[in-house]
Design an enzyme around this catalytic site. Structure first.
Site, mmCIF file in Angstrom:
data_model
loop_
_atom_site.group_PDB
_atom_site.id
_atom_site.type_symbol
_atom_site.label_atom_id
_atom_site.label_comp_id
_atom_site.label_asym_id
_atom_site.label_seq_id
_atom_site.Cartn_x
_atom_site.Cartn_y
_atom_site.Cartn_z
ATOM 1 N N ASP A 1 0.828 -1.211 0.000
ATOM 2 C CA ASP A 1 0.000 0.000 0.000
ATOM 3 C C ASP A 1 0.858 1.255 0.000
ATOM 4 O O ASP A 1 1.824 1.358 0.775
ATOM 5 C CB ASP A 1 -0.843 0.043 1.289
ATOM 6 C CG ASP A 1 -2.283 -0.359 1.037
ATOM 7 O OD1 ASP A 1 -2.740 -0.337 -0.122
ATOM 8 O OD2 ASP A 1 -2.957 -0.692 2.033
ATOM 9 N N LYS B 1 -0.433 -0.573 -4.249
ATOM 10 C CA LYS B 1 -1.877 -0.307 -4.237
ATOM 11 C C LYS B 1 -2.072 1.131 -3.791
ATOM 12 O O LYS B 1 -1.391 1.596 -2.877
ATOM 13 C CB LYS B 1 -2.607 -1.266 -3.297
ATOM 14 C CG LYS B 1 -4.119 -0.959 -3.195
ATOM 15 C CD LYS B 1 -4.907 -2.090 -2.573
ATOM 16 C CE LYS B 1 -4.908 -2.120 -1.065
ATOM 17 N NZ LYS B 1 -5.445 -0.897 -0.415
ATOM 18 N N GLU C 1 -5.313 4.273 -3.252
ATOM 19 C CA GLU C 1 -6.757 4.508 -3.120
ATOM 20 C C GLU C 1 -7.193 5.630 -4.054
ATOM 21 O O GLU C 1 -6.507 6.657 -4.160
ATOM 22 C CB GLU C 1 -7.096 4.876 -1.670
ATOM 23 C CG GLU C 1 -6.778 3.746 -0.696
ATOM 24 C CD GLU C 1 -7.164 4.071 0.736
ATOM 25 O OE1 GLU C 1 -7.767 5.140 0.998
ATOM 26 O OE2 GLU C 1 -6.850 3.239 1.615
ATOM 27 N N GLU D 1 -14.010 -2.034 -1.779
ATOM 28 C CA GLU D 1 -14.214 -2.153 -0.325
ATOM 29 C C GLU D 1 -15.579 -1.591 0.062
ATOM 30 O O GLU D 1 -15.930 -0.469 -0.299
ATOM 31 C CB GLU D 1 -13.099 -1.419 0.439
ATOM 32 C CG GLU D 1 -13.306 -1.520 1.959
ATOM 33 C CD GLU D 1 -12.075 -1.202 2.800
ATOM 34 O OE1 GLU D 1 -10.979 -0.976 2.236
ATOM 35 O OE2 GLU D 1 -12.218 -1.187 4.044
HETATM 36 O O1 KIV Z 1 -4.798 -1.813 4.267
HETATM 37 C C1 KIV Z 1 -5.487 -2.822 4.065
HETATM 38 O O2 KIV Z 1 -5.405 -3.791 4.810
HETATM 39 C C2 KIV Z 1 -6.386 -2.803 2.904
HETATM 40 C C3 KIV Z 1 -7.481 -3.805 2.737
HETATM 41 C C4 KIV Z 1 -7.976 -3.874 1.334
HETATM 42 C C5 KIV Z 1 -7.437 -5.099 3.345
HETATM 43 O O3 KIV Z 1 -6.252 -1.939 2.089
#
Ligand code: KIV
Length: 274
Positions: free
Chosen positions: A88, A118, A120, A186
């Protein structure tokens, strides 16, 4: 020793072609031992910024830093031999400009060995997603409830009910068009998640988004029942490790207080017996 997972780990194109097949299995991990536990069963292991709340006791994910993500990312990649590591991007590390996002994403991948990042956001992040993808950084997008926007969303709500559905669909389509190889949905209503899954050519990974997604992800500590204070509706507990740990720690404390532990077999004699 290298921080990198061997190249036998799955890579984003191999995840992408799993669209519509056997559902993809994803869990979070933040440490090497947990990465080793989940690796044999998962296609994707996500070093989520949920690490801030789960391991560091933060109230939200907003305080998570690049340094925290890199430290945990390295630890996780060391424990993987098969699953693909996705890391993330923390709040504030990618929203300002595509260039800043690139610098931080490249650093995270170089210093951890993760195969993808990843981030957002939907329509407003599309330009950044295509900037990263064009420069060799595979991106998993994340729409619906985006926890880094908790202060503007006003809580951990379902996102996509009623008139919001078109916006979530537009976000998902924009991420796909920008080159994301998969997308997390989500807390999106199940019918909308199913429609997005039918519409997109890339795999959708649901969390609180119903069974029709191309895969599922959960926070590993939630599904192992490590915490008892907060249980989101979309989590199924597959174990009660928190209760087991409580019982074990209570037994240890009682045995220390009654001098039952350590027993003779846990000690060392003066001399080694021949
Ligand atoms: O940070 C996280 O755990 C997420 C979820 C999609 C599980 O982004």
């Amino acid at each position: 020793m290298s921080v990198f997972a061997p190249l036998r780990s799955l890579l984003p194109p191999e995840i992408r072609v799993r669209k519509g097949g056997t559902p993809l299995v994803a869990l979070t991990a933040y440490t090497t031992p947990v990465a080793r536990l989940v690796d044999p069963y998962c296609d994707i292991v996500l070093v989520g910024d949920s690490v801030g709340m789960v391991l560091h006791g933060m109230p939200t994910t907003l305080g998570v830093t690049m340094e925290m993500m890199i430290l945990h990312g390295r630890a996780v990649v060391r424990g993987l031999s098969k699953a693909m590591a996705v890391i993330d991007m923390p709040f504030g590390s990618y929203e300002e400009s595509s260039q800043r996002a690139y610098r931080n994403a490249a650093r995270m991948m170089a210093e951890t060995g993760a195969s993808a990042v990843k981030l957002e956001g939907g329509v407003h992040m599309a330009e950044t997603i295509s900037f990263l993808v064009a420069r060799g950084i595979p991106v998993m997008a994340h729409v619906g409830l985006t926890p880094q926007s908790i202060n503007t969303l006003g809580g951990y709500k379902v996102v996509g009910r009623g008139g919001e559905a078109d916006r979530v669909m537009a976000d998902a389509k924009a991420c796909e068009a920008a080159g994301a190889f998969s997308i997390v949905l989500e807390k999106v209503p199940v019918d909308l998640a199913a429609e997005i899954t039918r519409t997109l050519m890339i795999p959708t990974i649901g969390i609180g988004a119903g069974v029709d997604c191309d895969g599922q992800v959960l926070v590993v500590d939630d599904m192992l029942g490590l915490f008892s204070d907060f249980q989101p509706k979309f989590v199924k507990r597959y174990a009660e490790l928190g209760r087991l740990a409580d019982e074990a720690i209570a037994s240890y404390a009682a045995e220390v207080r009654t001098r039952t532990f350590p027993a003779a077999e846990h000690g060392f004699a003066d001399k080694v017996k021949s």
